[in-house]
Motif scaffolding. Sequence first.
Motif, PDB file in Angstrom:
ATOM      1  N   ALA A 140       0.824  -1.207   0.000  1.00 47.33           N
ATOM      2  CA  ALA A 140       0.000   0.000   0.000  1.00 47.33           C
ATOM      3  C   ALA A 140       0.859   1.259   0.000  1.00 47.33           C
ATOM      4  O   ALA A 140       0.542   2.247  -0.671  1.00 47.33           O
ATOM      5  N   LEU A 141       1.970   1.223   0.740  1.00 52.33           N
ATOM      6  CA  LEU A 141       2.871   2.377   0.758  1.00 52.33           C
ATOM      7  C   LEU A 141       3.475   2.621  -0.631  1.00 52.33           C
ATOM      8  O   LEU A 141       3.536   3.762  -1.103  1.00 52.33           O
ATOM      9  N   VAL A 142       3.922   1.531  -1.273  1.00 47.18           N
ATOM     10  CA  VAL A 142       4.462   1.674  -2.625  1.00 47.18           C
ATOM     11  C   VAL A 142       3.369   2.129  -3.583  1.00 47.18           C
ATOM     12  O   VAL A 142       3.609   2.941  -4.490  1.00 47.18           O
ATOM     13  N   GLY A 143       2.135   1.625  -3.373  1.00 46.67           N
ATOM     14  CA  GLY A 143       1.030   2.026  -4.224  1.00 46.67           C
ATOM     15  C   GLY A 143       0.716   3.516  -4.104  1.00 46.67           C
ATOM     16  O   GLY A 143       0.416   4.183  -5.098  1.00 46.67           O
ATOM     17  N   ARG A 144       0.809   4.056  -2.891  1.00 49.90           N
ATOM     18  CA  ARG A 144       0.575   5.487  -2.711  1.00 49.90           C
ATOM     19  C   ARG A 144       1.663   6.305  -3.393  1.00 49.90           C
ATOM     20  O   ARG A 144       1.392   7.337  -4.001  1.00 49.90           O
ATOM     21  N   LEU A 145       2.904   5.811  -3.303  1.00 49.28           N
ATOM     22  CA  LEU A 145       3.987   6.485  -4.014  1.00 49.28           C
ATOM     23  C   LEU A 145       3.774   6.410  -5.514  1.00 49.28           C
ATOM     24  O   LEU A 145       4.059   7.359  -6.255  1.00 49.28           O
ATOM     25  N   GLU A 146       3.232   5.286  -5.959  1.00 51.77           N
ATOM     26  CA  GLU A 146       2.968   5.093  -7.388  1.00 51.77           C
ATOM     27  C   GLU A 146       1.963   6.123  -7.904  1.00 51.77           C
ATOM     28  O   GLU A 146       2.125   6.670  -9.007  1.00 51.77           O
ATOM     29  N   THR A 147       0.924   6.418  -7.120  1.00 50.75           N
ATOM     30  CA  THR A 147      -0.063   7.401  -7.548  1.00 50.75           C
ATOM     31  C   THR A 147       0.524   8.816  -7.588  1.00 50.75           C
ATOM     32  O   THR A 147       0.072   9.652  -8.381  1.00 50.75           O
ATOM     33  N   ARG A 148       1.524   9.067  -6.763  1.00 52.60           N
ATOM     34  CA  ARG A 148       2.127  10.399  -6.727  1.00 52.60           C
ATOM     35  C   ARG A 148       3.001  10.689  -7.942  1.00 52.60           C
ATOM     36  O   ARG A 148       3.282  11.839  -8.249  1.00 52.60           O
ATOM     37  N   VAL A 149       3.477   9.631  -8.623  1.00 51.87           N
ATOM     38  CA  VAL A 149       4.365   9.846  -9.769  1.00 51.87           C
ATOM     39  C   VAL A 149       3.642   9.591 -11.099  1.00 51.87           C
ATOM     40  O   VAL A 149       4.295   9.520 -12.138  1.00 51.87           O
ATOM     41  N   GLU A 150       2.338   9.434 -11.068  1.00 50.87           N
ATOM     42  CA  GLU A 150       1.607   9.224 -12.314  1.00 50.87           C
ATOM     43  C   GLU A 150       1.708  10.441 -13.232  1.00 50.87           C
ATOM     44  O   GLU A 150       1.437  10.343 -14.434  1.00 50.87           O
ATOM     45  N   TYR A 151       2.101  11.566 -12.694  1.00 44.23           N
ATOM     46  CA  TYR A 151       2.296  12.757 -13.511  1.00 44.23           C
ATOM     47  C   TYR A 151       3.299  12.497 -14.634  1.00 44.23           C
ATOM     48  O   TYR A 151       3.144  12.985 -15.758  1.00 44.23           O
ATOM     49  N   TYR A 152       4.327  11.689 -14.312  1.00 42.28           N
ATOM     50  CA  TYR A 152       5.372  11.431 -15.303  1.00 42.28           C
ATOM     51  C   TYR A 152       4.853  10.633 -16.489  1.00 42.28           C
ATOM     52  O   TYR A 152       5.445  10.671 -17.570  1.00 42.28           O
ATOM     53  N   ALA A 153       3.776   9.872 -16.280  1.00 42.90           N
ATOM     54  CA  ALA A 153       3.244   9.083 -17.386  1.00 42.90           C
ATOM     55  C   ALA A 153       2.749   9.974 -18.529  1.00 42.90           C
ATOM     56  O   ALA A 153       2.774   9.584 -19.680  1.00 42.90           O
ATOM     57  N   GLY A 154       2.328  11.178 -18.200  1.00 46.31           N
ATOM     58  CA  GLY A 154       1.829  12.083 -19.226  1.00 46.31           C
ATOM     59  C   GLY A 154       2.902  12.514 -20.208  1.00 46.31           C
ATOM     60  O   GLY A 154       2.603  12.871 -21.340  1.00 46.31           O
ATOM     61  N   SER A 155       4.175  12.467 -19.801  1.00 49.86           N
ATOM     62  CA  SER A 155       5.250  12.892 -20.690  1.00 49.86           C
ATOM     63  C   SER A 155       5.589  11.855 -21.743  1.00 49.86           C
ATOM     64  O   SER A 155       6.422  12.100 -22.594  1.00 49.86           O
ATOM     65  N   ARG A 156       4.943  10.657 -21.660  1.00 47.93           N
ATOM     66  CA  ARG A 156       5.240   9.621 -22.641  1.00 47.93           C
ATOM     67  C   ARG A 156       4.167   9.496 -23.710  1.00 47.93           C
ATOM     68  O   ARG A 156       4.196   8.629 -24.547  1.00 47.93           O
ATOM     69  N   GLY A 157       3.123  10.350 -23.592  1.00 50.51           N
ATOM     70  CA  GLY A 157       1.971  10.181 -24.475  1.00 50.51           C
ATOM     71  C   GLY A 157       2.277  10.437 -25.943  1.00 50.51           C
ATOM     72  O   GLY A 157       3.228  11.017 -26.335  1.00 50.51           O
TER      73      GLY A 157
END
Length: 250
Positions: free
Chosen positions: A233-250
């Motif tokens: 769950a801790l890693v999952g919360r960190l994962e949601t915080r970095v989803e911003y970077y996914a937008g740079s690959r679109g």
Amino acid sequence: MTLYGYRIPSMAALLVWAVIWEIIGRFELVMLFPPFTKVLAALGDVISTPSFAAAARITMFSYLAGLAIAVVFGIALGMLMGLVKPADRLLNMWVNIFLSAPLSALVPVIMILLGMGTPTVIATVFMFAVWIIALDTRAGVQHVSPSLMEMSQSFGASRFKRLNMILLAALPEILAGVRLGVIRGVKGVVIGQLLVSIIGVGALFNLYSQNFLMAHFWALILILFAFALSLAALVGRLETRVEYYAGSRG
């Protein structure tokens, strides 16, 4: 989850299973399943014993050491496979084989190489966690937009900076792999301590099963589940915080 228009928390499913467990235990339908309330009562007995504190220290060290090595090696391997096509063709099949193979069968081989002790448990955690991290990292690297790399080259970015950009762009997939590796690593540390060297929680599992202390046995399993799910769950919360970077690959 929605039922008849009402939103039901996901934890409700756990409550249903707890009730079923309690009913089975109360009617003594299966000897190995004591009532869930007795398991909860045994939690205090398990946690308060000196043997649990010693086992937790050994297990935590083996787990964190093996997981740390798996994260570093898995990310490096996944980056290599994602960036170098000949390496991907050579390694991809083997990584998938190790991911799907019954790794428990390899634990005795590790024992022969490293002996009956903590190094074998660390290696077992590594084996269980590293492959999923490598494959998710590879997937993230391969989904990085080529335009991002072209832009970095046009601005004269060094190779090191380009690798950092790729790493950041692939971070959501990398963290997804780490989250799965965290859970698989818990399985690895328990199997390693049970099959090879009866130390840590493996020794407690052996003690409780031999003395038919099934409430304590299941209480220890609940502790391990809670530990694994909390880390995930801790890693999952960190994962949601970095989803911003996914937008740079679109």
